[in-house]
Design a protein around this motif. Structure first.
Motif, mmCIF file in Angstrom:
data_model
loop_
_atom_site.group_PDB
_atom_site.id
_atom_site.type_symbol
_atom_site.label_atom_id
_atom_site.label_comp_id
_atom_site.label_asym_id
_atom_site.label_seq_id
_atom_site.Cartn_x
_atom_site.Cartn_y
_atom_site.Cartn_z
ATOM 1 N N GLU A 32 0.827 -1.206 0.000
ATOM 2 C CA GLU A 32 0.000 0.000 0.000
ATOM 3 C C GLU A 32 0.859 1.253 0.000
ATOM 4 N N GLU A 48 2.381 1.869 -3.358
ATOM 5 C CA GLU A 48 1.358 2.360 -4.278
ATOM 6 C C GLU A 48 1.106 3.855 -4.066
ATOM 7 N N ASN A 101 0.663 5.189 7.988
ATOM 8 C CA ASN A 101 -0.228 4.855 6.882
ATOM 9 C C ASN A 101 -0.045 5.796 5.682
#
Length: 120
Positions: free
Chosen positions: A2, A5, A72
């Motif tokens: 993630e 990306e 994140n």
């Protein structure tokens, strides 16, 4: 995966600012000129003021270093302007951020300006 990306999407394009909403002011759609940001995968980047019609630049680009401040990868810190970008939406064609001079994780109610970018 993630995180890779997110970096790939962020660094694939130059990002042209097309919409700005400052709290307590009317939203502004930038149709003739505005900021263009470029993020590089090595943590450097630049921004410049550009006219859309002819691609002319008002002055020399400003260079900066950037980093993610959260695990994140949803908050970017830009050192030159001491701004934080809280990513609201990131696709191959659009980048929406809330930008502020205070870390949105530590100060969630700070004054934030909403910006919409499109891939250039």
């Amino acid at each position: 995966n993630e995180q890779q990306e997110i970096i790939a999407k962020l660094t694939a394009n130059e990002w042209r600012l097309v919409y700005e909403h400052i709290p307590n002011f009317e939203p502004d759609e930038l149709q003739e000129e505005g900021w263009v940001y470029k993020f590089n995968a090595n943590g450097t980047g630049s921004f410049k003021w550009m006219k859309w019609e002819d691609g002319s630049i008002n002055d020399e680009p400003t260079y900066f270093h950037w980093t993610f401040t959260t695990d994140n990868f949803n908050v970017i810190y830009i050192d030159k302007t001491e701004r934080f970008f809280l990513i609201d939406k990131l696709t191959a064609k659009e980048l929406w951020v809330y930008n502020s001079y205070q870390d949105p994780v530590l100060y969630p109610n700070a004054d934030e300006v909403f910006w919409k970018f499109v891939a250039q």
